[in-house]
Design an enzyme around this catalytic site. Structure first.
Site, PDB file in Angstrom:
ATOM      1  N   CYS A 136      -2.318 -12.954   1.932  1.00  0.00           N
ATOM      2  CA  CYS A 136      -3.152 -12.308   0.810  1.00  0.00           C
ATOM      3  C   CYS A 136      -3.131 -13.002  -0.324  1.00  0.00           C
ATOM      4  O   CYS A 136      -3.644 -13.991  -0.356  1.00  0.00           O
ATOM      5  CB  CYS A 136      -2.482 -10.758   0.534  1.00  0.00           C
ATOM      6  N   LYS A 157     -12.246  -2.690  -5.730  1.00  0.00           N
ATOM      7  CA  LYS A 157     -11.184  -3.062  -4.854  1.00  0.00           C
ATOM      8  C   LYS A 157     -11.334  -2.903  -3.305  1.00  0.00           C
ATOM      9  O   LYS A 157     -12.249  -1.773  -3.061  1.00  0.00           O
ATOM     10  CB  LYS A 157      -9.871  -2.425  -4.960  1.00  0.00           C
ATOM     11  N   SER A 186      -6.150  -5.072   1.190  1.00  0.00           N
ATOM     12  CA  SER A 186      -5.809  -4.412  -0.105  1.00  0.00           C
ATOM     13  C   SER A 186      -5.882  -5.506  -1.292  1.00  0.00           C
ATOM     14  O   SER A 186      -4.820  -6.076  -1.815  1.00  0.00           O
ATOM     15  CB  SER A 186      -4.407  -3.650  -0.253  1.00  0.00           C
ATOM     16  N   HIS A 229      -3.178  -7.784   5.417  1.00  0.00           N
ATOM     17  CA  HIS A 229      -1.838  -7.378   5.625  1.00  0.00           C
ATOM     18  C   HIS A 229      -1.634  -6.791   6.879  1.00  0.00           C
ATOM     19  O   HIS A 229      -1.244  -5.758   6.876  1.00  0.00           O
ATOM     20  CB  HIS A 229      -1.517  -6.394   4.290  1.00  0.00           C
ATOM     21  N   GLU A 231       0.891  -6.825   8.568  1.00  0.00           N
ATOM     22  CA  GLU A 231       2.451  -6.507   8.390  1.00  0.00           C
ATOM     23  C   GLU A 231       2.727  -5.130   7.765  1.00  0.00           C
ATOM     24  O   GLU A 231       4.072  -4.459   7.708  1.00  0.00           O
ATOM     25  CB  GLU A 231       3.513  -7.521   7.554  1.00  0.00           C
ATOM     26  N   ARG A 243      -0.626   5.908  -5.919  1.00  0.00           N
ATOM     27  CA  ARG A 243      -0.371   4.948  -7.349  1.00  0.00           C
ATOM     28  C   ARG A 243      -1.266   4.840  -8.118  1.00  0.00           C
ATOM     29  O   ARG A 243      -1.047   5.218  -9.470  1.00  0.00           O
ATOM     30  CB  ARG A 243       0.433   3.861  -6.764  1.00  0.00           C
TER      31      ARG A 243
END
Length: 299
Positions: A136, A157, A186, A229, A231, A243
């Site tokens: 990333c 985003k 992300s 990502h 993982e 968040r």
């Protein structure tokens, strides 16, 4: 084979509960085949979460892996205590005399705080690491430093789980992959394909029609740049979304993640097998099968 990790690392209990074979430094033992030595530069804010995610996929292979963690001295994260870093992490000065089979660089975009130190580590990796895996923001940093590929800020985003396809046939990194597969993303920035194609050493291995470049590599130097990502845990995107809601950022619901696009429902994991294959193939084909047996001969 087990993955060797520091004594008392919080990830241990989680991984053992998932039947991933780990052993701490006190239980490590000598074998005829030396373990692969992997260095992780963890620049993510909450270290323990990223540790668990990476150790989960590194530990789910037949290879014995020994992991060291480092952070940057020039930037002390606010979400991880100094005591935690002291117990489980080192710094570049602690490892710069060593050589490693593999290096993983992952982090968040606060590069102004530690860019000069990161540059030293990336330059050092050319002579002290056999294969490097940038994830990333780490991929964007690596592409810019090594090859001058810029990143671009996006209007909104990217957050969600997206369909990907392969741009190559028979590349070992994707052995066992389906023709189409899903990976979480992300990020607020991106690279453009035309910039990457200007660099002869780089090869685009996988893309998404929705979010662009996914995997870029310099295969000759065994450098991999991964913009997503794989993982991630099942709830990572959910936690990030909540968040951002609390912070008043008015985020969009992560795409292709919640059933019926409803955040009240449980996310459906579509990328677990991708994560295990991706890291297992990297460890097996680009690290284990190619690295010199005598690690000090790297470079």
């Amino acid at each position: 084979m087990p993955i060797k990790i520091p004594n008392n690392l919080p990830a241990t209990n989680i991984l053992e509960g998932e039947n991933i074979f780990v052993m701490d430094a006190d239980r490590a033992y000598k074998q005829d085949i030396r373990p692969l030595k992997i260095l992780i530069l963890n620049l993510m804010p909450i270290k323990s979460v990223t540790e668990t995610q990476l150790l989960r996929v590194l530990g789910n292979t037949p290879l014995q892996v020994e992991v060291d963690f480092i952070y940057t001295e020039t930037y002390i994260p606010t979400h991880t205590s100094k005591d935690y870093l002291t117990e489980f992490y080192g710094t570049f000065k602690d490892v710069k005399h060593k050589k490693y089979d593999g290096l993983i660089i992952t982090g968040a975009p606060v590069e102004v705080a530690y860019w000069s130190e990161l540059v030293k580590i990336m330059e050092w990796s050319k002579t002290h690491v056999w294969s490097t895996f940038h994830i990333c923001w780490g991929a964007q940093a690596g592409l810019y430093y090594h090859y001058g590929v810029p990143k671009y800020i996006m209007d909104e985003k990217i957050s969600g789980v997206y369909k990907h396809k392969l741009c190559v046939q028979y590349e070992k990194l994707f052995r066992g992959f389906d023709d189409e597969f899903f990976v979480p993303h992300s990020r607020n920035t991106e690279e453009h394909i035309e910039d990457i194609e200007k660099v002869p050493e780089l090869k685009i291995l996988s893309v998404s029609d929705d979010v662009g470049v996914y995997v870029v590599a310099n295969l000759a130097r065994r450098q991999f740049f991964i913009t997503g990502h794989a993982e991630y845990d099942p709830y990572t995107l959910k936690n990030e979304y909540e968040r951002d809601l609390r912070a008043g950022l008015n985020p969009k619901i992560p795409q292709n993640y919640f059933p019926d696009n409803n955040p009240a429902r449980e996310p459906v994991v579509k990328w677990r097998s991708v994560a295990h294959l991706l890291f297992a193939n990297w460890l097996n084909y680009y690290v284990y099968q190619e690295t010199p047996y005598e690690i000090n001969s790297i470079g």
